[in-house]
Design an enzyme around this catalytic site. Structure first.
Site, PDB file in Angstrom:
ATOM      1  NE  ARG A 160      -6.134   3.275  -4.163  1.00  0.00           N
ATOM      2  CZ  ARG A 160      -7.244   3.351  -4.896  1.00  0.00           C
ATOM      3  NH1 ARG A 160      -7.966   2.272  -5.144  1.00  0.00           N
ATOM      4  NH2 ARG A 160      -7.627   4.484  -5.409  1.00  0.00           N
ATOM      5  CB  SER A 209      -2.039   7.791  -2.037  1.00  0.00           C
ATOM      6  OG  SER A 209      -2.761   8.502  -2.993  1.00  0.00           O
ATOM      7  CD  GLU A 280      -3.158   4.181  -1.762  1.00  0.00           C
ATOM      8  OE1 GLU A 280      -4.056   4.882  -1.230  1.00  0.00           O
ATOM      9  OE2 GLU A 280      -2.914   4.196  -2.975  1.00  0.00           O
TER      10      GLU A 280
HETATM   11  C1  LIG Z   1       2.635   9.861  -9.351  1.00  0.00           C
HETATM   12  C2  LIG Z   1       1.848   8.667  -8.839  1.00  0.00           C
HETATM   13  C3  LIG Z   1       0.466   8.668  -8.948  1.00  0.00           C
HETATM   14  C4  LIG Z   1      -0.272   7.584  -8.481  1.00  0.00           C
HETATM   15  N1  LIG Z   1      -1.626   7.603  -8.602  1.00  0.00           N
HETATM   16  C5  LIG Z   1      -2.346   6.541  -8.178  1.00  0.00           C
HETATM   17  C6  LIG Z   1      -3.796   6.531  -8.333  1.00  0.00           C
HETATM   18  O1  LIG Z   1      -4.407   7.443  -8.840  1.00  0.00           O
HETATM   19  N2  LIG Z   1      -4.458   5.442  -7.885  1.00  0.00           N
HETATM   20  C7  LIG Z   1      -3.839   4.379  -7.315  1.00  0.00           C
HETATM   21  O2  LIG Z   1      -4.515   3.410  -6.943  1.00  0.00           O
HETATM   22  N3  LIG Z   1      -2.490   4.365  -7.155  1.00  0.00           N
HETATM   23  C8  LIG Z   1      -1.731   5.408  -7.584  1.00  0.00           C
HETATM   24  N4  LIG Z   1      -0.366   5.391  -7.421  1.00  0.00           N
HETATM   25  C9  LIG Z   1       0.265   4.258  -6.718  1.00  0.00           C
HETATM   26  C10 LIG Z   1       0.714   3.116  -7.635  1.00  0.00           C
HETATM   27  O3  LIG Z   1       0.980   3.593  -8.949  1.00  0.00           O
HETATM   28  C11 LIG Z   1      -0.338   2.002  -7.709  1.00  0.00           C
HETATM   29  O4  LIG Z   1      -0.589   1.431  -6.453  1.00  0.00           O
HETATM   30  C12 LIG Z   1       0.119   0.888  -8.661  1.00  0.00           C
HETATM   31  O5  LIG Z   1      -0.941   0.021  -8.939  1.00  0.00           O
HETATM   32  C13 LIG Z   1       1.294   0.088  -8.097  1.00  0.00           C
HETATM   33  O6  LIG Z   1       1.735  -0.751  -9.134  1.00  0.00           O
HETATM   34  P1  LIG Z   1       3.238  -1.238  -9.248  1.00  0.00           P
HETATM   35  O7  LIG Z   1       3.272  -2.227 -10.328  1.00  0.00           O
HETATM   36  O8  LIG Z   1       4.158  -0.072  -9.370  1.00  0.00           O
HETATM   37  O9  LIG Z   1       3.426  -1.959  -7.856  1.00  0.00           O
HETATM   38  P2  LIG Z   1       4.618  -1.764  -6.810  1.00  0.00           P
HETATM   39  O10 LIG Z   1       4.573  -0.365  -6.293  1.00  0.00           O
HETATM   40  O11 LIG Z   1       5.873  -2.253  -7.390  1.00  0.00           O
HETATM   41  O12 LIG Z   1       4.128  -2.738  -5.654  1.00  0.00           O
HETATM   42  C14 LIG Z   1       2.974  -2.435  -4.898  1.00  0.00           C
HETATM   43  C15 LIG Z   1       2.501  -3.725  -4.212  1.00  0.00           C
HETATM   44  O13 LIG Z   1       2.087  -4.648  -5.221  1.00  0.00           O
HETATM   45  C16 LIG Z   1       2.830  -5.865  -5.117  1.00  0.00           C
HETATM   46  N5  LIG Z   1       3.018  -6.371  -6.475  1.00  0.00           N
HETATM   47  C17 LIG Z   1       3.573  -5.728  -7.540  1.00  0.00           C
HETATM   48  N6  LIG Z   1       3.517  -6.503  -8.633  1.00  0.00           N
HETATM   49  C18 LIG Z   1       2.939  -7.668  -8.244  1.00  0.00           C
HETATM   50  C19 LIG Z   1       2.621  -8.876  -8.918  1.00  0.00           C
HETATM   51  N7  LIG Z   1       2.863  -9.073 -10.213  1.00  0.00           N
HETATM   52  N8  LIG Z   1       2.051  -9.871  -8.205  1.00  0.00           N
HETATM   53  C20 LIG Z   1       1.776  -9.714  -6.886  1.00  0.00           C
HETATM   54  N9  LIG Z   1       2.054  -8.592  -6.192  1.00  0.00           N
HETATM   55  C21 LIG Z   1       2.628  -7.575  -6.875  1.00  0.00           C
HETATM   56  C22 LIG Z   1       4.119  -5.468  -4.410  1.00  0.00           C
HETATM   57  O14 LIG Z   1       4.704  -6.579  -3.773  1.00  0.00           O
HETATM   58  C23 LIG Z   1       3.615  -4.414  -3.431  1.00  0.00           C
HETATM   59  O15 LIG Z   1       3.021  -5.025  -2.310  1.00  0.00           O
HETATM   60  C24 LIG Z   1       0.393   6.477  -7.885  1.00  0.00           C
HETATM   61  C25 LIG Z   1       1.795   6.479  -7.782  1.00  0.00           C
HETATM   62  C26 LIG Z   1       2.518   7.569  -8.249  1.00  0.00           C
HETATM   63  C27 LIG Z   1       4.018   7.539  -8.140  1.00  0.00           C
END
Ligand SMILES: Cc1cc2nc3c(=O)[nH]c(=O)nc-3n(C[C@H](O)[C@H](O)[C@H](O)COP(=O)(O)OP(=O)(O)OC[C@H]3O[C@@H](n4cnc5c(N)ncnc54)[C@H](O)[C@@H]3O)c2cc1C
Length: 292
Positions: A160, A209, A280
């Site tokens: 992470r 998480s 996280e």
């Molecule tokens: C129901 C549920 C289940 C989940 N299960 C998991 C799992 O099994 N494993 C896991 O690892 N995570 C899980 N997550 C957490 C999340 O989905 C992941 O961390 C995911 O990769 C975040 O992606 P996002 O595009 O939504 O990023 P965001 O939540 O929008 O942002 C997260 C971080 O990434 C940065 N970011 C976003 N896009 C970019 C970009 N293009 N360039 C640079 N930085 C960027 C943001 O600034 C922030 O710091 C879960 C979440 C939920 C709600």
């Protein structure tokens, strides 16, 4: 490039809390993205990027920054041979759909991760023994100076964690996948989703998480559960009765409610087990957890 002002961010996050972005833009091409970043540098405004907001908590008073949400061609994906080429804003669902249609396997683990390709790089998202760094080849990263391609090693992905710096935006990601069949990909993704639904609150508003799993064999959820905190509620937020490392927006929660629950969970786990949980979920705006 059009920059909007005072745009509410709650609808751009899965938990559905938080205030507004002072500035907000949706670049659709690499050129528009670069122009947005140059604008922010000239104006002296910090830059934040959001994907699907699925691991994000936004301060209730909002964030004094230019918040970017990648759209248009920066949110599409296609296949080239055994490579899946995804815009940083492409959702994992779109990526999996393209891979499946082309009979490419290896990305099914992401079916239960509701994020984007770029957010996955930032978080080195993972599940079921695989993570972004297992399949990632390289990524195009853009800052005010322009785009450059970073190799997997240069991205410095760990649990992470990535080595991305503030203001760096992942505009494109290349994943190397394996030959499979559309049927096998579909079956594997369905199997993993079913496993997920059996253990996590997938039909509630959460940000995934809350805490990283500490070293050792006890997960953060199990430690919080043992402190008796499942179902513990502050304001409109609640520690999920289904999985204690999730916070649910049960009823009009604020980000402050979520932070209060996080503070309580950290305090109790530290008292009971001597373990300091690290968050996280990523913070947008001036949010922080106090030292224990
Ligand atoms: C129901 C549920 C289940 C989940 N299960 C998991 C799992 O099994 N494993 C896991 O690892 N995570 C899980 N997550 C957490 C999340 O989905 C992941 O961390 C995911 O990769 C975040 O992606 P996002 O595009 O939504 O990023 P965001 O939540 O929008 O942002 C997260 C971080 O990434 C940065 N970011 C976003 N896009 C970019 C970009 N293009 N360039 C640079 N930085 C960027 C943001 O600034 C922030 O710091 C879960 C979440 C939920 C709600």
């Amino acid at each position: 490039m059009s920059v909007e002002e005072h745009v509410p961010l709650a609808r751009y996050t899965t938990i559905g809390t938080g205030g507004s972005a002072r500035f907000f833009a949706k670049p659709e091409t690499l050129e528009e993205l670069h122009a947005s970043l140059r604008w922010a540098e000239e104006e002296g405004v910090p830059v934040e990027t959001i994907g699907l907001g699925s691991n994000l908590l936004v301060h209730d008073d909002g964030v004094e920054a230019l918040v970017l949400k990648l759209a248009g061609e920066l949110a599409t994906a296609h296949v080239e041979g055994d490579l899946l080429v995804a815009g940083g804003g492409a959702t994992n669902a779109v990526c999996l759909h393209r891979a499946r249609a082309a009979g490419l396997g290896g990305f099914e683990f992401a079916s239960a991760i509701p994020g984007t390709a770029g957010g996955g790089v930032r978080m080195n998202a993972g599940a079921y023994g695989r993570e972004w760094r297992t399949v990632l080849v390289d990524a195009v990263v853009v800052d005010a100076q322009g785009p450059r391609t970073l190799t997997l090693d240069e991205l410095d992905l760990d649990y992470r964690h990535s080595g991305l710096k503030a203001g760096e935006v992942v505009a494109q990601v290349r994943f190397r996948l394996e030959q499979s069949t559309p049927e096998a990909v579909k079956a594997r993704a369905a199997e993993l989703l079913a496993q997920r639904k059996a253990t996590q609150p997938t039909n509630k508003r959460t940000f995934g998480s809350v805490f990283k799993n500490p070293e050792g064999d006890r997960g953060a959820g199990s430690l919080i559960e043992e402190c008796g905190l499942k179902g513990h509620r502050i304001g409109g937020a609640l520690i999920s009765p289904r999985h204690a490392n999730f916070i649910e927006n049960a009823d009009g929660a604020s980000s402050a409610d979520c932070i209060a629950l996080m503070i309580e969970a950290r305090r109790r786990v530290r008292e009971s087990f001597g373990i300091e949980l690290r968050h996280e979920v990523q913070f947008l705006g001036p949010l922080a957890l106090p030292d224990l």
